[in-house]
Design an enzyme around this catalytic site. Structure first.
Site, PDB file in Angstrom:
ATOM      1  N   HIS A 140      45.224  68.392 100.991  1.00  0.00           N
ATOM      2  CA  HIS A 140      45.106  67.196 101.817  1.00  0.00           C
ATOM      3  C   HIS A 140      43.833  67.275 102.656  1.00  0.00           C
ATOM      4  O   HIS A 140      43.512  68.320 103.227  1.00  0.00           O
ATOM      5  CB  HIS A 140      46.318  67.059 102.743  1.00  0.00           C
ATOM      6  CG  HIS A 140      47.556  66.672 102.002  1.00  0.00           C
ATOM      7  ND1 HIS A 140      47.543  66.299 100.682  1.00  0.00           N
ATOM      8  CD2 HIS A 140      48.848  66.576 102.397  1.00  0.00           C
ATOM      9  CE1 HIS A 140      48.771  65.994 100.303  1.00  0.00           C
ATOM     10  NE2 HIS A 140      49.584  66.170 101.321  1.00  0.00           N
ATOM     11  N   LYS A 566      54.835  58.219 110.866  1.00  0.00           N
ATOM     12  CA  LYS A 566      54.005  57.003 110.923  1.00  0.00           C
ATOM     13  C   LYS A 566      54.870  55.752 110.851  1.00  0.00           C
ATOM     14  O   LYS A 566      54.544  54.720 111.427  1.00  0.00           O
ATOM     15  CB  LYS A 566      52.974  57.021 109.795  1.00  0.00           C
ATOM     16  CG  LYS A 566      51.976  55.868 109.843  1.00  0.00           C
ATOM     17  CD  LYS A 566      50.753  56.168 109.009  1.00  0.00           C
ATOM     18  CE  LYS A 566      51.087  56.151 107.540  1.00  0.00           C
ATOM     19  NZ  LYS A 566      51.340  54.779 107.032  1.00  0.00           N
TER      20      LYS A 566
END
Length: 898
Positions: A140, A566
């Site tokens: 990532h 999120k």
């Protein structure tokens, strides 16, 4: 005993002075004096010797673009160097604590804790048999530094180590200081910002470096520490099994990354094998130098003689050479043959090891023979460490996990079976489950995996990947690549689709054989709340239950911390994850399935980060089966695994936590928490979720986010090979969690780590709750304590003086509608959290406060410069480079990206 010649203040001062000298020599005296004025003025403000940042602001306002670039480079380079000074200080504390026996969370402390709680040797062995820790390195894109820059910084770190730990003559010390000056000069002259996006191969090589150069070297030391601690505490023998396994997504994680092709995955598998096999040959060669025993001085066992004879028979062309070279040295003859068998693992010639177990067996025969000849100390010092390495890294270095979005599999199946007259896309969930189950269990193939004509590009890639996966398992072994994660998994059919594709490719042959662990990644609220619907359906499914049985009854389930946060906000996401972990444990217990949770943690607090050992101890007892898997991402990899001492310490802390947690789970299988606490969290999390959602749904919020943070710069920063968003849509939902957190961190307004906590907790208080209950929850409940401590860190690193400057970049109406609410929530959260924790400061550890105090005056100028550049509508190429550099510098200063 004084182990070190230096201390952190000396390192910080000398590195700062050296950078100043390089800056002046490479730029100008004027540049040096400008940076010094900014630095001292910023320090004055932070110390309270100046009423405002006016002096810093005025200097920045009059900088030319070229001088802006120099200032950004100076402060960025400073942080890169100071991070090394702090790393060195961590090493000092580890070594001194080890010497004095005062290290907390060590393996010795874990063994002592078990002994103090009455665990006998048999219990300790049972606990260890259950434990398997699987750090999983991902690609990532949260590592902002270039590989070249990291290499130079490692050279500086090595120089600091030598100055600190080696007794040097004056001339030797002068030589190292000259090397330091040269390296810092080279670092100054090297571009900090990548001129191209890294390729997938670059990311795989990066992960490989840490495993090959650090973890391979330190893994056996952890076992040595554990075995020594057990021997010290217990008279009865305790067999220590394999406790660690390292895995990687780099080169195999296809989700959202079109550049991860089958060619890249195959190249990664080949390279990892090509790296680890020479490491074994080198160790076997070193072992040959030690095991020089003459046959007349030892009496080899029958088992050894049989193993040697069998090996000679397998390598008839090499056996005479071994006998001639080592005529009366049986161990060396065996080791010569073993080196040849390792060499032939990937060779067309016969006689190579079929798998790493065969090498382990041969090493075991040698170790046993040494012990039979009263040479235990040689076996322990030289053979056992290599046994541990081979047991841990096998012939793969790190097993690869594959991953893709559920939609890719659904679409691929729909397209391929359409030719058979099956309208899969139009089937409901029950219909899909029924079709897939029957197809998996029936004899013969439904899909021609060789024929991808007429398929869309995405579907053709999926079919080709599964076809290649079968080839890879034959070539490199099943263990090399045997896990497949499904992102955004929300239905049982999403798991069965992967099983179906594996069946069609020959990776699955039920009943009896399944070459894949299929891992549902539960990250949405819908998926987490529907865990029993998803997993219960699968466990009752005739095909999937057979696949599970073939995988020894172990079900790996991945929890997505990043996207859950999120979507729901910090408090609601973490409570949902906690509740659903308990729910998953109950489900797997009901079906007599062994669960292995895979925690998809990021480096930041909001993405599940924070101290790993604290997180492990805070897990519900029901979920602690002994096996645990978690992601290691981005800059967290470098921070944890770049230095051998720190890497070993991290592995020890993980083991300490997991051993203690597993023992706790055996003693108290179900973690009972008072109903009052559960109700408090239910009330608080729901109110927090609604508050968080209302912020994201505020009209114009996305525009505010784009205007008040450097998200557009981050998206083009060339940090990782994967795109920053899933599509071209401009929405929070579409944005990946990493750049979402990265952007708020840059703006010093880390709302993903604390926003809506105050609203949630206040809702509980307004509903009849009391602060004393929250305080008791903090004192007695590891889950609640860990979450508040982590939130406190995010709050402490937030700076609203700086955040307001970013907010001022937004349109006035957006700013006035959105920012005051964010600020109020921050202030309310600080007040409530400090009330609950009973602390005057947000931070529990003095060294964290010292760390922030040391960094803040140097991060501030980079933030202020970044704000000025973001405010400009048109930038020159120099200014664009400087803007990107401020992102690098702030990330280094905050020691965090996303």
């Amino acid at each position: 005993m004084n182990l070190h010649a230096r201390e952190i203040n000396e390192d910080v001062r000398e590195l700062g002075e050296l950078l100043g000298e390089v800056l002046e020599a490479q730029s100008s005296t004027d540049a040096f004096e400008t940076v010094e004025q900014i630095r001292t003025s910023s320090i004055d403000y932070r110390r309270g010797d100046a009423d405002d940042r006016g002096d810093v602001e005025r200097i920045l306002d009059r900088l030319s673009p070229d001088m802006q670039d120099i200032v950004a480079r100076a402060f960025t380079t400073y942080f890169e160097l100071i991070n090394l000074a702090e790393e060195r200080q961590r090493v000092r504390e580890i070594r001194e604590g080890s010497q004095e026996g005062t290290l907390e969370d060590s393996v010795e402390a874990a063994v002592e804790k078990l002994s103090d709680r009455g665990a006998d040797a048999e219990t300790v062995e049972r606990v260890l048999d259950d434990v398997l820790i699987e750090p999983t390195f991902t690609a990532h894109p949260t590592e902002a530094r270039r590989k070249t820059v990291k290499a130079k910084l490692r050279s500086v770190a090595n120089d600091l180590e030598e100055l600190d730990e080696v007794r040097l003559t004056d001339s030797e010390e002068a030589r190292i200081e000259d090397d330091l000056a040269a390296e810092v000069t080279s670092l100054w002259q090297t571009p900090q910002v990548r001129d191209r996006r890294p390729e997938v191969t670059d990311e795989a090589l990066n992960v490989q470096w840490y495993i090959e150069n650090v973890l391979f070297e330190v893994i056996d030391r952890v076992y040595d520490e554990l075995e020594a601690a057990i021997d010290e505490e217990y008279e009865d023998a305790v067999e220590v099994p394999k406790l660690y396994e390292f895995r990687s997504w780099a080169g195999s994680d296809r989700d959202g990354n079109p550049f991860v092709t089958p060619e890249i995955t195959e190249e990664t598998l080949e390279r990892q094998r090509d790296v680890v096999l020479p490491l074994y040959r080198d160790r076997l060669k070193e072992l040959s130098g030690v095991l020089s025993q003459d046959a007349s001085n030892i009496e080899t066992t029958e088992e050894f003689e049989e193993a040697l004879a069998s090996h000679k028979n397998d390598l008839p062309g090499v056996a005479p050479e071994a006998e001639e070279r080592y005529p009366d040295e049986p161990y060396r003859q065996k080791l010569k043959l073993m080196r040849e068998s390792v060499l032939r693992v990937s060779d067309v010639r016969s006689g190579g090891y079929g798998d790493s177990q065969e090498l382990l067996d041969d090493l075991g025969v040698i170790a046993d023979d040494l012990r039979a000849n009263n040479a235990d100390v040689i076996a322990e010092s030289h053979v056992d460490p290599l046994l541990r390495k081979v047991d841990t890294f096998g012939f793969t270095l790190a097993g690869l996990d594959m991953r893709d979005h559920r939609k890719m599999h659904t679409d691929a199946i729909a397209e391929t079976v359409e030719e058979e007259g099956i309208d899969y896309a139009d089937l409901d969930e029950d219909g899909r489950v029924e079709f897939l189950t029957e197809a998996i269990l029936q004899e013969g193939q439904i899909v021609d995996m060789e024929d991808t004509d007429g398929l869309s590009d995405d579907s053709a890639r999926v079919i080709r990947r599964f076809r290649k996966l079968a080839d890879w398992q034959r070539e490199f072994g099943v263990d090399a690549i045997d896990t497949y994660a499904i992102s955004w998994c929300e239905e049982p059919s999403h798991v069965l689709e992967v099983l179906f594709l594996g069946d069609q490719a020959g990776i699955v042959d039920l009943p009896g054989y399944c070459g894949l662990d299929i891992v549902p990644l539960l990250e949405s609220k819908y998926a987490l709340d529907g865990a029993r619907r998803i997993m219960g359906t699968l466990f009752e499914n005739e095909a999937y239950s057979k696949a599970l049985e073939a995988r020894n009854g172990v079900q790996e389930i991945m929890l997505g911390y990043s996207d859950s946060n999120k979507e729901n906000g910090y408090l609601a996401a973490n409570w949902s994850l906690y509740r659903n972990q308990k729910r998953l444990a109950n489900i797997t217990n009901d079906f007599d399935v062994d669960m292995r949770l895979f925690h998809g943690r990021g480096g930041s607090i909001s993405r599940g980060g924070g101290p790993m050992n604290d997180a492990m101890l805070a897990l519900p007892n029901e979920t602690v089966t002994g096996q645990i898997k978690f992601t290691e991402q981005g800059e967290a990899i470098a921070e944890k695994y770049a230095n051998e001492n720190i890497a070993e310490r991290n592995l020890e802390q993980m083991l300490n936590a997991q051993v203690r947690a597993r023992f706790n789970a055996l003693e108290e299988p179900v973690e009972e928490i008072p109903d009052e606490w559960d109700e408090a969290m239910e009330t608080a999390s729901e109110a927090a979720r609604q508050k968080y959602e209302s912020l994201l749904q505020t009209d114009g919020f996305v525009d505010f986010f784009e205007q008040a943070t450097p998200i557009t710069v981050i998206e083009n920063l060339n940090m990782g090979s994967r795109p920053a968003s899933r599509s071209g849509d401009r929405s929070v939902e579409d944005l990946r969690a990493i750049p979402w957190v990265f952007s708020w961190t840059q703006a010093r307004c880390i709302i993903p780590g604390w926003y809506s906590i105050a609203t949630g907790l206040q809702a509980y208080l307004d509903d009849g709750g009391d602060i004393e209950t929250l305080q008791k929850m903090y004192q007695e409940w590891p889950f609640f304590q860990t979450k508040l401590d982590n939130a406190s860190l995010a709050l402490a690193r937030t700076d609203f003086d700086i955040a307001e400057q970013y907010a001022d970049l937004a349109d006035d109406d957006l700013r006035e509608r959105i920012f005051p609410d964010i600020k109020q929530e921050y202030e309310d959260t600080v007040d409530l959290v400090t009330q609950i924790t009973g602390q005057d400061s947000l931070l529990k550890r003095d060294w964290l406060e010292q760390n922030l105090d040391r960094r803040n005056p140097y991060v501030d100028p980079l933030n202020l410069l970044q704000v000025r550049l973001l405010a400009q509508s048109h930038l020159t190429e120099t200014e664009r480079r400087t803007l990107r550099l401020t992102v690098q510098g702030i990330a280094a200063g905050m020691k965090n990206t996303g």
